[in-house]
Motif scaffolding. Structure first.
Motif, short mmCIF file in Angstrom:
data_model
loop_
_atom_site.label_atom_id
_atom_site.label_comp_id
_atom_site.label_asym_id
_atom_site.label_seq_id
_atom_site.Cartn_x
_atom_site.Cartn_y
_atom_site.Cartn_z
N GLY A 33 9.32 -3.61 -2.03
CA GLY A 33 9.20 -3.27 -3.44
C GLY A 33 8.49 -1.95 -3.67
N SER A 34 8.31 -1.65 -4.94
CA SER A 34 7.74 -0.37 -5.36
C SER A 34 6.23 -0.46 -5.52
CB SER A 34 8.39 0.06 -6.68
OG SER A 34 7.82 1.25 -7.15
N ILE A 35 5.53 0.60 -5.15
CA ILE A 35 4.09 0.69 -5.35
C ILE A 35 3.73 2.12 -5.70
CG2 ILE A 35 3.65 1.01 -2.87
CD1 ILE A 35 0.94 -0.44 -3.37
N THR A 36 2.91 2.28 -6.73
CA THR A 36 2.47 3.61 -7.17
C THR A 36 1.01 3.80 -6.77
OG1 THR A 36 4.01 3.61 -9.04
CG2 THR A 36 2.18 5.16 -9.14
N ILE A 37 0.75 4.87 -6.04
CA ILE A 37 -0.59 5.16 -5.53
C ILE A 37 -1.00 6.55 -5.96
CG2 ILE A 37 -2.05 5.33 -3.48
CD1 ILE A 37 0.00 3.59 -2.02
N THR A 38 -2.22 6.68 -6.49
CA THR A 38 -2.74 7.99 -6.85
C THR A 38 -3.98 8.27 -6.01
OG1 THR A 38 -3.48 9.41 -8.66
CG2 THR A 38 -4.19 7.12 -8.72
#
Length: 303
Positions: A92-97
């Motif tokens: 799945g998708s994961i957003t990391i900053t």
């Protein structure tokens, strides 16, 4: 949302063929099952089942309604199984900053290695030196330098790094006086240009440490070159624009390449802690946990 429960009970009664069998499957009493059906038919204003002491049959309206209930139960089952599967298989998708200083050297390589093992992971990496709102911007994981002031987030210390005061070898070599670790260091550096990030202001204060001394020296700098990110600051420093503070894991790579040298050999800033921050208050998703572990491992042994 009680009507969803009523619908589920109704579907079970139809599937099992009787209230008694449905009650056994659902671990409920027959009277409770009957009450569910009664309330459902009252709310809908229609008869769903014709019941006698020996058998039950669906009405025409009941047959149509049962088909929809079956679809609802199927979707619920798929949602349940999908959620459980997500905790077993990384996908799945994961957003990391993360700040620029950490993204290129630590976060991106760590996530790249993770994706090579689990190709179903879809990472979205956002380099940002500002502290964007995690929830507002749909961030799953934020890697930050220093603790977050917000108590609504969960955060875990995953490592630390030191900063090094450095410059290009050519820039440092043009000064005849070698900088020494002493209380007059700020005065000694008056002739040096200093590269800073734009948010640091007109005056920058650093506390330098040295293995030979027990107390740090306070260094007050007046920046004359400004950059809006670490990569830009690094480019200025390597081009000979002045001295600057660079994370040790980046400095080491660039020093080996002959692009940087320490302004004061052995001097360093107080180690800076790195935190993994997220907004998951209960169970942390498997994908987020794996990314945190990968970044923590990379931070402890940067390439």
């Amino acid at each position: 949302m009680n009507y969803l429960r009523h619908m589920s009970v109704f579907a079970k009664v139809v599937e099992r063929g009787s209230i008694s069998a449905a009650a056994e499957d659902l671990s409920l009493s027959k009277s409770v099952i009957s009450q569910h059906l009664k309330v459902l038919e009252q709310e809908l204003g229609i008869t769903l089942l014709n019941r006698t002491t020996r058998r039950q049959t669906l009405t025409a309206a009941g047959a149509v309604f049962y088909e929809k209930c079956q679809q609802m139960n199927q979707l619920a089952q798929e949602a349940w199984e999908g959620a459980r599967e997500s905790q077993l298989t990384p996908a799945g998708s994961i957003t990391i900053t993360a700040p620029h200083a950490l993204m290129g050297s630590i976060v991106a390589p760590a996530i790249g290695e993770l994706v090579s093992v689990y190709p179903a992971i879809i990472p979205h990496l956002v380099a940002d030196d500002g502290r964007v709102d995690i929830i507002e911007h749909g961030i799953d994981l934020a890697i930050r330098v220093g603790e977050s002031a917000s108590s609504s987030y969960r955060q875990r210390r995953i490592g630390q790094f030191r900063d090094v005061l450095c410059g290009s070898p050519q820039y440092i070599a043009q000064f005849t006086d070698t900088l020494d670790f002493c209380d007059d260091l700020s005065e000694m550096m008056a002739d040096y240009n200093y590269v800073a990030n734009v948010w640091q202001g007109k005056y920058v204060v650093h506390h330098l440490h040295h293995p030979s001394q027990t107390e740090p020296v306070t260094l007050m700098m007046h920046p004359t070159r400004f950059a809006d990110s670490l990569p830009t600051a690094l480019a200025l420093i390597e081009a000979g624009a002045g001295l600057g503070i660079i994370p040790e894991f980046i400095y080491t790579q660039r020093q080996l390449a002959g692009c940087l040298a320490e302004a004061i050999p052995g001097a360093y800033l107080v180690p800076t802690s790195v935190y993994a921050t997220h907004a998951f208050n209960s169970t942390v998703p498997l994908l987020v946990r794996l990314c945190i572990d990968a970044i923590e491992s990379r931070l402890s042994t940067p390439a």
